[in-house]
Design an enzyme around this catalytic site. Structure first.
Site, PDB file in Angstrom:
ATOM      1  N   CYS A   1     -15.910  10.104  -0.209  1.00 33.58           N
ATOM      2  CA  CYS A   1     -17.345   9.844  -0.100  1.00 33.58           C
ATOM      3  C   CYS A   1     -17.646   8.353  -0.037  1.00 33.58           C
ATOM      4  O   CYS A   1     -18.186   7.777  -0.986  1.00 33.58           O
ATOM      5  CB  CYS A   1     -18.060  10.507  -1.268  1.00 33.58           C
ATOM      6  SG  CYS A   1     -17.715  12.249  -1.300  1.00 33.58           S
TER       7      CYS A   1
ATOM      8  N   GLY B   1       6.936 -11.886   4.399  1.00 30.73           N
ATOM      9  CA  GLY B   1       5.766 -12.158   5.232  1.00 30.73           C
ATOM     10  C   GLY B   1       5.963 -11.991   6.714  1.00 30.73           C
ATOM     11  O   GLY B   1       4.977 -12.014   7.462  1.00 30.73           O
TER      12      GLY B   1
HETATM   13  N1  LLP Z   1       7.339 -11.826  -1.677  1.00 26.76           N
HETATM   14  C1  LLP Z   1       6.204 -12.013  -2.352  1.00 26.76           C
HETATM   15  C2  LLP Z   1       6.191 -12.944  -3.482  1.00 26.76           C
HETATM   16  C3  LLP Z   1       5.048 -11.322  -1.971  1.00 26.76           C
HETATM   17  O1  LLP Z   1       3.926 -11.513  -2.642  1.00 26.76           O
HETATM   18  C4  LLP Z   1       5.093 -10.414  -0.883  1.00 26.76           C
HETATM   19  C5  LLP Z   1       3.907  -9.680  -0.458  1.00 26.76           C
HETATM   20  C6  LLP Z   1       6.319 -10.243  -0.205  1.00 26.76           C
HETATM   21  C7  LLP Z   1       7.423 -10.965  -0.632  1.00 26.76           C
HETATM   22  C8  LLP Z   1       6.479  -9.307   0.945  1.00 26.76           C
HETATM   23  O2  LLP Z   1       5.679  -9.620   2.029  1.00 26.76           O
HETATM   24  P1  LLP Z   1       5.837  -8.797   3.398  1.00 26.76           P
HETATM   25  O3  LLP Z   1       7.212  -9.111   3.955  1.00 26.76           O
HETATM   26  O4  LLP Z   1       5.695  -7.369   3.085  1.00 26.76           O
HETATM   27  O5  LLP Z   1       4.742  -9.298   4.247  1.00 26.76           O
HETATM   28  N2  LLP Z   1      -1.073  -5.031   0.967  1.00 26.76           N
HETATM   29  C9  LLP Z   1      -1.025  -5.971   2.060  1.00 26.76           C
HETATM   30  C10 LLP Z   1       0.149  -6.897   1.991  1.00 26.76           C
HETATM   31  C11 LLP Z   1       0.236  -7.648   0.676  1.00 26.76           C
HETATM   32  C12 LLP Z   1       1.444  -8.514   0.567  1.00 26.76           C
HETATM   33  C13 LLP Z   1       1.577  -9.069  -0.793  1.00 26.76           C
HETATM   34  N3  LLP Z   1       2.764  -9.822  -1.007  1.00 26.76           N
HETATM   35  C14 LLP Z   1      -1.080  -5.209   3.373  1.00 26.76           C
HETATM   36  O6  LLP Z   1      -1.141  -3.982   3.341  1.00 26.76           O
HETATM   37  O7  LLP Z   1      -1.125  -5.803   4.428  1.00 26.76           O
END
Ligand code: LLP
Length: 404
Positions: free
Chosen positions: A331, A229
């Site tokens: 589209c 995150g």
């Molecule tokens: N761990 C778990 C359990 C997660 O669900 C996620 C992301 C991460 C780690 C990694 O999070 P990060 O470090 O990448 O923030 N599609 C969205 C982001 C969805 C994230 C879902 N879970 C976007 O494009 O912003």
């Protein structure tokens, strides 16, 4: 510069557009920054495969000591294929099937993050079927607001993710009493694109209290997994991980558990760009449009989350800056890569680079409008690059279909 103009020009001449271009060096730099800032905690970095699951990217991280966080059987398959040590793989997600749980157990992964009582029962059944003891971590929902987009907020009560502390107590007792389950960890993941260490500190304080209570009840954990995150600055570099390390460090040390992080976006976002080609320029009333060959099916983040990705032209044209939207051929009115960009209007054929596209870019892409998915390229050195996924063809669009 992660994407030197001369090199990008050669790449697009060879591969065509749209094409995702990743910098191996930048990915390693980002991992290196994490390792350096967290040195005193020696965590295991489990790369969240969902951010960018290309095998070449995954292999790069695996070779450099990272583990993997997977959320499906498919991601587990990819992670194993990329060479991640199974003892460094963890499996998260609210809806793992019995088959996926068994696959994870057979593969000997580090642990499984369980998100409901019924899932824990399913895991016990899977472990019993294989005559194994399943290493379990419970995903807590600490009810902390990470102040990010609602679609990527996960650690608030009311979301589908994790279980409240009270319920978690029940899961740990059940696991402790079972012959086929071994409680080894505690997990939380608060959301994505988080720009302050505060939510982590809050969740950690609550988790620490809970872990001490568990210890009194005879449940001794080994791992504390604080999820991913950690964000990137508006569309570009990762936020310095040092702030996060300094904030969580003392509490983690006091608990004495092995720390795990699950970074996705922060490792790969800035390391990727989507190169698209200008097809047409047009006006609609007061609005100016640049229509490119890249679209929402290639990069859905602007349409889906209102995400703003910086756009830079490969060749900057002279003339005054004009405000325009960059839209694709799909589209839908929601099909745009960027809105209200201020640049001299590009000429037809000009290449634009949509930056910060290394995370949740290709991995969220689709074939919508029957558009073959883009190619992916990895820059491996000053002058070297490799196609790491071929551009799809029309044949690929129909490959799985059966004529009746
Ligand atoms: N761990 C778990 C359990 C997660 O669900 C996620 C992301 C991460 C780690 C990694 O999070 P990060 O470090 O990448 O923030 N599609 C969205 C982001 C969805 C994230 C879902 N879970 C976007 O494009 O912003």
């Amino acid at each position: 510069m992660n994407f030197p103009a001369g090199l990008v020009k050669r790449i697009v001449e060879k591969t065509g557009t749209p094409v995702y271009i990743y910098s191996a060096q930048k990915i390693l730099d980002n991992l290196g920054a994490y390792k350096k800032q967290f040195a005193s905690l020696q965590p295991l970095f489990c790369y969240a495969m969902k951010a960018n699951s290309n095998g070449a990217v995954a292999r790069l991280l695996a070779r450099n000591g990272a583990g993997a966080d997977v959320v499906s059987g498919g991601e587990l398959y990819r992670a194993l294929r990329a060479g991640f040590d199974p003892r460094k793989i963890i499996f998260s997600g609210v809806g793992k099937t019995a088959e996926e749980l068994a696959y994870a157990l057979r593969s000997g992964i580090l642990f499984i993050n369980v998100e409901s009582f019924e899932e824990l029962e399913a895991l016990e059944r899977a472990a019993a079927g294989l005559k194994l003891k399943a290493p379990v971590s419970v995903r807590i929902n600490p009810d902390v607001d990470p102040h990010t987009h609602k679609f990527i907020t996960t650690g608030k009560i009311g979301s589908k993710f994790g279980v409240a502390f009270k319920e978690a107590g029940r899961l740990y007792s059940f696991a402790k009493a079972s012959r086929h389950l071994e409680p080894v960890g505690l997990h939380f993941h608060l959301g994505s694109q988080i720009d302050s260490p505060e939510p982590y500190a809050k969740a950690l304080a609550a988790a620490a209290n809970f872990i001490r209570r568990l210890e009194k009840d005879g449940v001794k954990l080994k791992y504390l997994d604080i999820g991913g995150g950690w964000g990137v600055k508006e569309g570009s570099e990762m936020l310095p991980p040092g702030i996060l390390a300094r904030t969580v460090g003392p509490a983690v040390k006091e608990l004495g558990l092995a720390l795990i992080l699950e970074p996705g976006r922060s490792l790969v976002a800035a390391a990727g760009a989507l190169a698209v080609r200008t097809l047409y320029r047009k006006k609609s009333g007061p609005k100016n449009y640049v229509i490119t060959d890249g679209a929402m099916n290639d990069l859905i983040r602007p349409a889906f989350y209102g995400a703003r990705h910086p756009v830079i032209p490969l060749v900057r044209r002279r003339g005054k800056s004009v405000r325009f939207d960059i839209a694709g051929p799909v589209c839908e009115s929601g099909d745009f890569l960027a809105q209200d960009v201020g640049l001299p209007v590009p000429l037809r054929g000009d290449i634009l680079l949509v930056l910060s596209a290394g995370a949740y870019g290709f991995s969220m892409s689709s074939q919508y409008n029957s558009r073959p998915r883009a190619a992916e390229v990895l820059i491996t050195g000053k002058n070297s690059w490799r196609v790491v996924r071929k551009r799809e063809t029309y044949k690929d669009l129909v490959a799985g279909e059966i004529n009746v």
